[in-house]
Design a protein around this motif. Structure first.
Motif, PDB file in Angstrom:
ATOM      1  N   GLU A   1      -0.719 -36.824  85.444  1.00 48.88           N
ATOM      2  CA  GLU A   1      -0.512 -36.334  84.074  1.00 48.88           C
ATOM      3  C   GLU A   1      -1.154 -34.976  83.834  1.00 48.88           C
ATOM      4  O   GLU A   1      -0.822 -34.273  82.865  1.00 48.88           O
ATOM      5  CB  GLU A   1      -1.050 -37.362  83.060  1.00 48.88           C
TER       6      GLU A   1
ATOM      7  N   LEU B   1       0.337 -29.630  84.670  1.00 46.62           N
ATOM      8  CA  LEU B   1       1.141 -29.205  83.513  1.00 46.62           C
ATOM      9  C   LEU B   1       2.550 -28.758  83.899  1.00 46.62           C
ATOM     10  O   LEU B   1       3.479 -28.909  83.114  1.00 46.62           O
ATOM     11  CB  LEU B   1       0.421 -28.070  82.762  1.00 46.62           C
TER      12      LEU B   1
ATOM     13  N   HIS C   1       5.260 -31.249  83.434  1.00 48.64           N
ATOM     14  CA  HIS C   1       5.595 -31.705  82.076  1.00 48.64           C
ATOM     15  C   HIS C   1       6.970 -31.218  81.639  1.00 48.64           C
ATOM     16  O   HIS C   1       7.651 -31.884  80.880  1.00 48.64           O
ATOM     17  CB  HIS C   1       4.545 -31.192  81.069  1.00 48.64           C
ATOM     18  N   LYS C   2       7.360 -30.031  82.127  1.00 49.33           N
ATOM     19  CA  LYS C   2       8.648 -29.447  81.711  1.00 49.33           C
ATOM     20  C   LYS C   2       9.823 -30.149  82.379  1.00 49.33           C
ATOM     21  O   LYS C   2      10.956 -30.043  81.933  1.00 49.33           O
ATOM     22  CB  LYS C   2       8.684 -27.959  82.063  1.00 49.33           C
TER      23      LYS C   2
ATOM     24  N   GLU D   1      -4.070 -33.058  74.060  1.00 48.36           N
ATOM     25  CA  GLU D   1      -2.950 -33.877  73.570  1.00 48.36           C
ATOM     26  C   GLU D   1      -1.757 -33.885  74.518  1.00 48.36           C
ATOM     27  O   GLU D   1      -1.127 -34.919  74.725  1.00 48.36           O
ATOM     28  CB  GLU D   1      -2.515 -33.349  72.194  1.00 48.36           C
ATOM     29  N   ARG D   2      -1.442 -32.740  75.115  1.00 44.97           N
ATOM     30  CA  ARG D   2      -0.270 -32.668  76.008  1.00 44.97           C
ATOM     31  C   ARG D   2      -0.425 -33.637  77.174  1.00 44.97           C
ATOM     32  O   ARG D   2       0.520 -34.325  77.568  1.00 44.97           O
ATOM     33  CB  ARG D   2      -0.118 -31.247  76.566  1.00 44.97           C
TER      34      ARG D   2
ATOM     35  N   LYS E   1      -0.073 -37.261  76.030  1.00 49.40           N
ATOM     36  CA  LYS E   1       1.338 -37.621  75.773  1.00 49.40           C
ATOM     37  C   LYS E   1       2.074 -37.891  77.080  1.00 49.40           C
ATOM     38  O   LYS E   1       2.884 -38.814  77.166  1.00 49.40           O
ATOM     39  CB  LYS E   1       2.039 -36.502  74.992  1.00 49.40           C
ATOM     40  N   THR E   2       1.807 -37.081  78.079  1.00 51.80           N
ATOM     41  CA  THR E   2       2.457 -37.295  79.380  1.00 51.80           C
ATOM     42  C   THR E   2       1.977 -38.600  80.000  1.00 51.80           C
ATOM     43  O   THR E   2       2.771 -39.362  80.570  1.00 51.80           O
ATOM     44  CB  THR E   2       2.187 -36.103  80.324  1.00 51.80           C
TER      45      THR E   2
END
Length: 246
Positions: A155, A158, A161-162, A190-191, A194-195
């Motif tokens: 997670e 980054l 994530h996309k 937070e990102r 969320k993942t």
């Protein structure tokens, strides 16, 4: 009462006495974790206070940053065990490693035996900046060499994530996923939380780890879970029984 109105549990309340941690940095002076034996003793006592008595600690092996080896880790573990025995005899721990997947690593596992968290399960991580160009080739060859890769904190990468399909591709390539427990309380932002929730919902995590380096990490276990997939989280935590030390 509606479930979303219920108070979320504290992270430490989800860890039973038989949880086995498979990712931490407790050996002193060997990487960016504990600096001294005093730090190690403090961390092991803090682990016990939150209900963790069994730990497989995993110093970094990253040739260009933390040039540890199976020999240096094993020697440091033996030395630390003796000192801990006097201070904390109820704490059970072993040592493995968290390997950074780069060009050096690919040559290394073909010629040297890796320090595994159990049997042929090996904890690996990748760059936070970008995915290795040879990622899937390395994962394939690692498995050909007889290992099962367990990817630390997916997670936190980054760039995945996309494109969530990359996570599916990694799983299909034989990679197991280890959740960083502090991701569930928003420690990394937070990102990342969320993942982590998305991966939990989809049942993509296999194991969980604390990734504790210092006391600030320990304090995160007193925080409330920020996500709704608590039953999935409990299952992932329970899976760590596979690594039971005694």
């Amino acid at each position: 009462m509606l479930s979303f109105l219920k108070s979320k549990p504290l992270l430490k309340d989800l860890l039973s006495d038989n949880y086995v941690d498979i990712h931490s940095h407790l050996l002193p002076g060997i990487d960016d974790g504990a600096k001294t034996i005093a730090n190690t003793i403090q961390l092991t006592k803090a682990f016990q206070e939150i209900g963790i008595y069994q730990v497989i600690t995993t110093p970094h092996i990253s040739h260009y940053v933390w040039n540890n080896s199976a020999e240096t880790i094993t020697a440091k573990y033996a030395q630390t065990s003796i000192l801990l025995e006097d201070n904390n005899p109820k704490f059970h721990f072993q040592a493995a490693a968290e390997y950074f997947m780069d060009d050096w690593f690919e040559n290394h596992f073909k010629s040297e035996k890796l320090l595994t968290i159990k049997d042929n399960y090996v904890l690996v991580e990748i760059s936070y900046q970008n995915a290795p160009i040879q990622l899937y080739k390395t994962l394939f060859e690692l498995q050909v060499a007889g290992y099962i890769p367990v990817l630390a904190h997916p997670e936190r990468y980054l760039y995945f994530h996309k494109n969530f399909d990359e996570y599916k591709k990694l799983k299909k390539a034989g990679c197991l996923f280890q959740l960083n427990l502090l991701s569930t309380v928003g420690y990394y932002g937070e990102r990342i939380s969320k993942t982590a929730e998305e991966l939990l919902k989809k049942g993509m995590y296999d194991f969980a780890g604390t990734d504790v380096h210092h006391m600030k990490h320990i304090s995160g276990f007193d925080q409330k879970i920020k996500m709704n997939s608590i039953s999935n989280l409990k299952e992932v935590i329970a899976n760590n029984q596979f690594f039971k030390l005694h």
